[in-house]
Design an enzyme around this catalytic site. Structure first.
Site, PDB file in Angstrom:
ATOM      1  N   GLU A  85     -14.887   3.146   7.432  1.00 13.10           N
ATOM      2  CA  GLU A  85     -13.879   3.254   8.490  1.00 13.10           C
ATOM      3  C   GLU A  85     -13.526   4.702   8.854  1.00 13.10           C
ATOM      4  O   GLU A  85     -12.358   5.005   9.112  1.00 13.10           O
ATOM      5  CB  GLU A  85     -12.602   2.508   8.071  1.00 13.10           C
ATOM      6  CG  GLU A  85     -12.818   1.035   7.850  1.00 13.10           C
ATOM      7  CD  GLU A  85     -11.577   0.312   7.384  1.00 13.10           C
ATOM      8  OE1 GLU A  85     -11.256  -0.732   7.974  1.00 13.10           O
ATOM      9  OE2 GLU A  85     -10.924   0.763   6.419  1.00 13.10           O
TER      10      GLU A  85
HETATM   11  C1  ACM Z   1     -13.056  -1.711   3.602  1.00 14.40           C
HETATM   12  O1  ACM Z   1     -12.571  -2.862   3.534  1.00 14.40           O
HETATM   13  N1  ACM Z   1     -12.611  -0.862   4.509  1.00 14.40           N
HETATM   14  C2  ACM Z   1     -14.115  -1.288   2.712  1.00 14.40           C
END
Ligand code: ACM
Length: 521
Positions: free
Chosen positions: A333
């Site tokens: 992310e």
């Molecule tokens: C995640 O759930 N961002 C690895």
């Protein structure tokens, strides 16, 4: 609504004190426990009802060479409820014995074991202490659930007779605890270690830093912990582990044959560091601390040499605290890091991990950076097509499977679940058990799967009771998917075996979710 641990423990103690153990009631049609009930399901198990072994005050535990640590651990498991001395000795000398022996059996590999329970004794054999430890986890399930009680229970102690031959399908069966969104004290982490070890989980991934808090002392950047560790989600109290406390957690895990993988998430999920040290920001200004649960807004300054001095200092200190082979460098992310910068960052950081003698693991986004084949991308998406992950597998990388819609323990069971999130899925017990790691991602088959991991993110999780309620009963299902042969996978059989685990959890004080999908006893 949920019963507290104290109430549940008291209930079990009073039940047994009232003289209602299975042995005192009419013989049940189905035995209370059998070698065929073990979770995770063994490779093969053959019950022998005439082979029950009775534990008595005269029973001894014999430990061959290399078996002493596991023998002592077994003694520690059996003594509180039985009150028997159960001395660990080199030879049985004619006394009834549970014998732990190391040997060379090519069928069972490095974590497998063979267990034989007969009227005249119990024999557990393995090639390694890890294998003996996993065998002990099966052995404890062959005793009455009251064996898990913390105080002496006056009753008969019969080990269900039969034989087991067992070894894991996948090398890695893991759990992750996010200690960044909420902080969990060392004693809480140790409690979880004991709870997961009984299902043959052999890896604990600790998510040690995120936007909302930094949880590990780094001596060369001391304010990371002392300042960056003060915060947690929703303004809750923070905290951090000193290096001594962290080493103690790692050693405790090792005593349960669990390897700890520490994670520092980067180049995103870094607000706690960037609010603590101004020089980690491209404009040289510290950002404000954040305790909300947004993701994707933070990024280390990719063009700055200070960033890589920081990373190297952190990696060096973390590597020195880590006996296991892997460091987890996050990588998920990173929405505020431009794609070219992300690749540049990964190509600088991954060699730093290698420089300090460790292998890289990271969320599956790292697959884009063509990491060395020793690196293990951790897949957390919903399954299906992912060309970057498939290409990594084709190059030889093993992939760790943590699909968010099956394996994330922070997902709610139902819309009514008072804790957790639902962005990936609602995951009832049957859903969490209903997948195959080798058929999840196109191009990633059996031989390319490193194993499975059940992550528990803690935005909504604050206490050990909260951890238990989300992990149980789903964690044993993920552990079984990682350990047991695919041929044993069967929901109806599993739910019957799972039901028989519940009295053990009650005796252990585990505050579990009583899913209506399981006929709890
Ligand atoms: C995640 O759930 N961002 C690895």
């Amino acid at each position: 609504m949920r019963l507290s641990r104290a109430v549940l423990t008291a209930a079990v103690v009073s039940l047994t004190a009232a003289g209602l153990p299975a042995s005192a009631t009419a013989a049940p049609a189905v035995p209370e426990r059998s070698v065929t009930d073990v979770v995770p399901a063994p490779v093969s198990a053959k019950a022998d009802p005439r082979g029950d072994f009775r534990l008595t005050p005269a029973t001894v535990i014999t430990a061959g060479r290399g078996a002493g640590q596991v023998a002592d651990y077994l003694r520690g498991l059996l003594r509180p409820a039985t009150g028997y001395p159960l001395p660990v000795v080199p030879h049985a000398a004619g006394l009834p014995a549970i014998s732990l022996e190391l040997g060379h059996d090519p069928r069972i590999g490095t974590e497998g074991y063979r267990l034989k329970v007969a009227r005249d004794g119990v024999t557990l054999k393995a090639n390694t202490a890890d294998g003996l430890f996993e065998g002990v986890q099966s052995l404890r399930q062959l005793l009455p659930s009251a064996i898990e009680a913390k105080r002496v229970q006056h009753r008969a102690w019969t080990v269900a007779g039969g034989t087991i031959l067992d070894y894991p399908r996948f090398a890695e069966r893991g759990a992750m605890l996010d200690v960044a969104r909420h902080f969990f004290r060392p004693d809480q982490v140790k409690l979880y270690i004991d709870q997961i070890a009984q299902y043959k989980v052999n890896t604990l991934h600790l998510h040690l830093a995120d936007d909302q808090g930094w949880r590990i002392e780094i001596k060369s950047w001391p304010k990371l912990a002392t300042v960056g560790g003060r915060t947690a989600v929703d303004g809750d109290p923070g905290g951090y582990y000193t290096q001594a406390q962290y080493r103690d957690i790692v050693a405790y895990a090792a005593s349960r044959h669990i390897t700890v993988i520490p994670e520092i998430d980067m180049p995103g999920h870094t607000n706690a560091a960037q609010s603590t040290y101004a020089e980690l920001n491209c404009d040289g200004k510290a950002v404000p601390p954040r305790t909300d649960t947004e993701v994707g807004y933070s990024s280390l300054c990719i063009s700055s040499p200070i960033t890589y001095r920081f990373v190297e200092d952190v990696v060096r200190e973390l590597a020195a605290l880590t006996p296991g082979p892997f460091l987890h460098i996050g990588g998920d992310e990173a929405h505020s890091t431009p794609p070219a910068d992300y690749l540049a960052f990964e190509r600088k950081v991954q060699p730093i991990v290698a420089k300090y003698g460790k292998k890289v693991t990271g969320w599956h986004e790292i697959a884009k950076s063509v990491p060395p084949v020793s690196a293990v991308p951790q897949y957390w998406d919903f399954g299906g097509s992912n060309p970057d992950v498939a290409a990594a597998a084709a190059r030889g990388n093993k992939i760790l499977m943590s699909p968010a819609n099956y394996a994330y323990l922070d997902m709610k069971y139902t819309p009514q679940t008072p804790l957790g999130q639902d962005w990936a899925a609602l995951i009832e017990v049957k859903d969490g058990y209903g997948w195959d790691p080798a058929a999840l991602v196109d191009g990633v088959g059996e031989s390319q799967v490193a194993g499975v991991e059940a992550p528990l993110w803690t935005e909504t999780i604050r206490t050990s009771d909260d951890i238990e309620y989300m992990a149980f009963p789903r964690l044993p299902g993920i552990a079984e998917i990682g350990w047991s042969p695919k041929a044993t996978h069967d929901w109806e059989a599993y739910r019957a075996r799972l039901a028989k685990q519940a009295p053990r959890w009650v005796a252990q004080g585990i505050d579990f979710y009583r899913s209506p999908q399981v006929d709890w006893k």
